[in-house]
Design a protein around this motif. Structure first.
Motif, PDB file in Angstrom:
ATOM      1  N   LEU A  44       0.891  -1.051  -0.061  1.00 45.11           N
ATOM      2  CA  LEU A  44      -0.043  -0.205   0.034  1.00 45.11           C
ATOM      3  C   LEU A  44       0.727   1.223  -0.086  1.00 45.11           C
ATOM      4  O   LEU A  44       0.824   2.216  -0.811  1.00 45.11           O
ATOM      5  N   ILE A  45       1.834   1.151   0.792  1.00 42.34           N
ATOM      6  CA  ILE A  45       2.818   2.401   0.883  1.00 42.34           C
ATOM      7  C   ILE A  45       3.465   2.562  -0.634  1.00 42.34           C
ATOM      8  O   ILE A  45       3.616   3.532  -1.166  1.00 42.34           O
ATOM      9  N   VAL A  46       4.075   1.505  -1.238  1.00 42.67           N
ATOM     10  CA  VAL A  46       4.755   1.750  -2.376  1.00 42.67           C
ATOM     11  C   VAL A  46       3.560   2.165  -3.592  1.00 42.67           C
ATOM     12  O   VAL A  46       3.906   3.167  -4.341  1.00 42.67           O
ATOM     13  N   ASP A  52       0.605   9.058  -5.894  1.00 38.92           N
ATOM     14  CA  ASP A  52       0.372  10.552  -5.792  1.00 38.92           C
ATOM     15  C   ASP A  52       1.592  11.356  -5.854  1.00 38.92           C
ATOM     16  O   ASP A  52       2.686  11.167  -5.140  1.00 38.92           O
ATOM     17  N   PRO A  53       1.600  12.414  -6.938  1.00 39.80           N
ATOM     18  CA  PRO A  53       2.733  13.230  -7.157  1.00 39.80           C
ATOM     19  C   PRO A  53       3.227  14.102  -5.901  1.00 39.80           C
ATOM     20  O   PRO A  53       4.276  14.550  -6.073  1.00 39.80           O
ATOM     21  N   HIS A  54       2.518  14.311  -4.925  1.00 38.17           N
ATOM     22  CA  HIS A  54       2.871  14.814  -3.692  1.00 38.17           C
ATOM     23  C   HIS A  54       3.704  14.214  -3.007  1.00 38.17           C
ATOM     24  O   HIS A  54       4.560  14.833  -2.089  1.00 38.17           O
ATOM     25  N   TYR A 287       6.894   4.424   9.976  1.00 36.16           N
ATOM     26  CA  TYR A 287       7.327   5.313   9.064  1.00 36.16           C
ATOM     27  C   TYR A 287       6.371   6.171   8.316  1.00 36.16           C
ATOM     28  O   TYR A 287       6.526   7.010   7.584  1.00 36.16           O
ATOM     29  N   ALA A 288       5.274   5.428   8.106  1.00 38.59           N
ATOM     30  CA  ALA A 288       4.385   6.012   7.034  1.00 38.59           C
ATOM     31  C   ALA A 288       2.781   6.462   7.561  1.00 38.59           C
ATOM     32  O   ALA A 288       2.255   7.291   7.322  1.00 38.59           O
ATOM     33  N   LEU A 289       2.378   5.379   8.238  1.00 39.49           N
ATOM     34  CA  LEU A 289       0.923   5.492   8.683  1.00 39.49           C
ATOM     35  C   LEU A 289       0.660   6.408   9.695  1.00 39.49           C
ATOM     36  O   LEU A 289      -0.461   6.714   9.824  1.00 39.49           O
ATOM     37  N   ARG A 290       1.573   6.876  10.245  1.00 41.38           N
ATOM     38  CA  ARG A 290       1.620   7.829  11.558  1.00 41.38           C
ATOM     39  C   ARG A 290       1.776   9.134  10.899  1.00 41.38           C
ATOM     40  O   ARG A 290       1.911  10.153  11.451  1.00 41.38           O
ATOM     41  N   ASN A 291       2.387   9.312   9.395  1.00 44.11           N
ATOM     42  CA  ASN A 291       2.431  10.338   8.737  1.00 44.11           C
ATOM     43  C   ASN A 291       1.105  10.959   8.054  1.00 44.11           C
ATOM     44  O   ASN A 291       0.504  10.385   7.314  1.00 44.11           O
ATOM     45  N   GLN A 292       1.015  12.204   8.341  1.00 40.17           N
ATOM     46  CA  GLN A 292      -0.315  12.701   7.794  1.00 40.17           C
ATOM     47  C   GLN A 292      -0.321  13.027   6.494  1.00 40.17           C
ATOM     48  O   GLN A 292      -1.589  12.795   5.528  1.00 40.17           O
ATOM     49  N   GLU A 293       0.768  13.159   5.788  1.00 38.90           N
ATOM     50  CA  GLU A 293       0.688  13.125   4.297  1.00 38.90           C
ATOM     51  C   GLU A 293       0.349  12.026   3.648  1.00 38.90           C
ATOM     52  O   GLU A 293      -0.295  11.729   2.829  1.00 38.90           O
ATOM     53  N   VAL A 294       1.007  10.997   4.215  1.00 41.36           N
ATOM     54  CA  VAL A 294       0.765   9.492   3.788  1.00 41.36           C
ATOM     55  C   VAL A 294      -0.783   9.003   3.972  1.00 41.36           C
ATOM     56  O   VAL A 294      -1.377   8.394   3.204  1.00 41.36           O
ATOM     57  N   VAL A 298      -3.457   7.952   1.130  1.00 44.09           N
ATOM     58  CA  VAL A 298      -4.339   6.698   1.135  1.00 44.09           C
ATOM     59  C   VAL A 298      -5.602   7.034   0.976  1.00 44.09           C
ATOM     60  O   VAL A 298      -6.154   6.413   0.451  1.00 44.09           O
ATOM     61  N   ARG A 299      -6.278   7.938   1.744  1.00 50.83           N
ATOM     62  CA  ARG A 299      -7.708   8.202   1.766  1.00 50.83           C
ATOM     63  C   ARG A 299      -8.113   8.650   0.226  1.00 50.83           C
ATOM     64  O   ARG A 299      -8.991   8.288  -0.335  1.00 50.83           O
TER      65      ARG A 299
END
Length: 313
Positions: A44-46, A52-54, A287-294, A298-299
């Motif tokens: 999912l992270i990959v 997402d370009p951001h 590393y990712a799911l606690r990150n607001q941008e990620v 994902v949403r």
């Protein structure tokens, strides 16, 4: 020389974590769940970073490569262990054993260097923010990833070459759920105590040295963050602390197993589970799911997927 001494070992028996059927079924359920979560979470992270370009930035580029390595590290032995619990077939060929040793050291060696690269990225971003864009360029990121894989290949080849030089002519029971030098070299038919301790402890020393460098960089970053009192600084402090916990959980078992290779097999088994099964699950969370941008990306990806399904007649 008698026939027994002339014979060679064609396969090894993996004794696993326990002989108890109930415990084996428990491990089957737990490790199956962890493996599925690891693959799904890292995939999912990959996908999210690519879609997402951001998120097309150096930090997320390194994070994507970490997710790929985590999936690989979780896959080199765990699927076989899971199927072995169902089939009761716990043997592995000699070539298969050597292959496990190669991929184990390839992925762990690569992840160690990649974790150092990620630490360097955060150090520059927090301690030298004005120079971040010029130092951490896309070309530098690619070079860091390529260097991590090159180091991983060189390290794993050294371990495999050492393993291939060992003669195996009798004992073939590996007291673990996968093949690795600390347990396999003790089955050789020659006295490998001095050379084996040197080869294996070298891996431990390398891991310890990298851990100390990582520790120093995180201390510098945390001290820098502490001098700021903004909400963003508090968030960065929380994130870096969580990152260090994952680093400690990955490096700790590696350092212990390879610097004290003749310690308790039970302890080694427990520590092996940590860095091959548990840590790859924690990395996506920390590393990712606690990150607001990620989480936002994902949403968006989920909404895009749901909307495309609704639009399909």
């Amino acid at each position: 020389m008698d026939a027994a001494n002339k014979s060679t070992v064609s396969e090894f028996v993996l004794l696993g974590l326990s002989n108890s059927w109930k415990l084996q079924m428990f491990f089957f359920l737990v490790f199956s769940l962890f493996y599925v979560v690891t693959v799904v979470g890292n995939s999912l992270i990959v996908i999210t970073v690519i879609a997402d370009p951001h998120l097309h930035s150096p930090m997320y580029f390194l994070l994507t490569n970490l997710s790929i390595i985590d999936m690989s590290l979780a896959s080199f032995a765990t699927p076989k262990m899971i199927t072995d619990y169902l089939t009761g077939h716990k043997t592995i060929s000699f070539d298969g054993c050597i292959t496990q040793i190669f991929f184990l050291h390839l992925f762990t060696g690569t992840e160690i260097i990649l974790l150092m690269a990620m630490s360097f990225d955060r150090y520059i971003a927090i301690c030298k923010p004005l120079r971040y864009a010029s130092i951490i360029s896309p070309r530098v990121c690619v070079a860091l990833v390529v260097a991590s894989w090159v180091v991983g290949v060189m390290h794993s080849m050294s371990q495999v070459i050492f393993a291939l030089t060992l003669p195996f002519c009798g004992p073939n029971k590996v007291d673990s759920f996968f093949c690795d030098l600390p347990v396999v070299f003790q089955l050789a038919c020659v006295d490998t105590y001095i050379l084996g301790r040197f080869m294996i402890s070298t891996s431990g020393i390398i891991a310890l040295s990298c851990f100390i460098l990582l520790l120093n960089s995180y201390v510098i970053v945390l001290v820098t963050i502490k001098h700021h009192s903004s909400g963003g600084s508090s968030k960065a402090f929380s994130t870096c602390t969580a990152h260090f916990i994952v680093v400690f959980m990955f490096f700790g078992p590696c350092i212990f197993i390879y610097m004290w290779p003749l310690s308790s097999f039970l302890v080694d088994k427990i520590l092996s589970v940590f860095y091959t099964i548990f840590t790859p699950v924690l990395n996506p969370i920390i590393y990712a799911l606690r990150n607001q941008e990620v989480k936002t990306a994902v949403r968006k990806l989920k909404n895009r997927f749901l909307n495309s399904n609704k639009a399909t007649p």
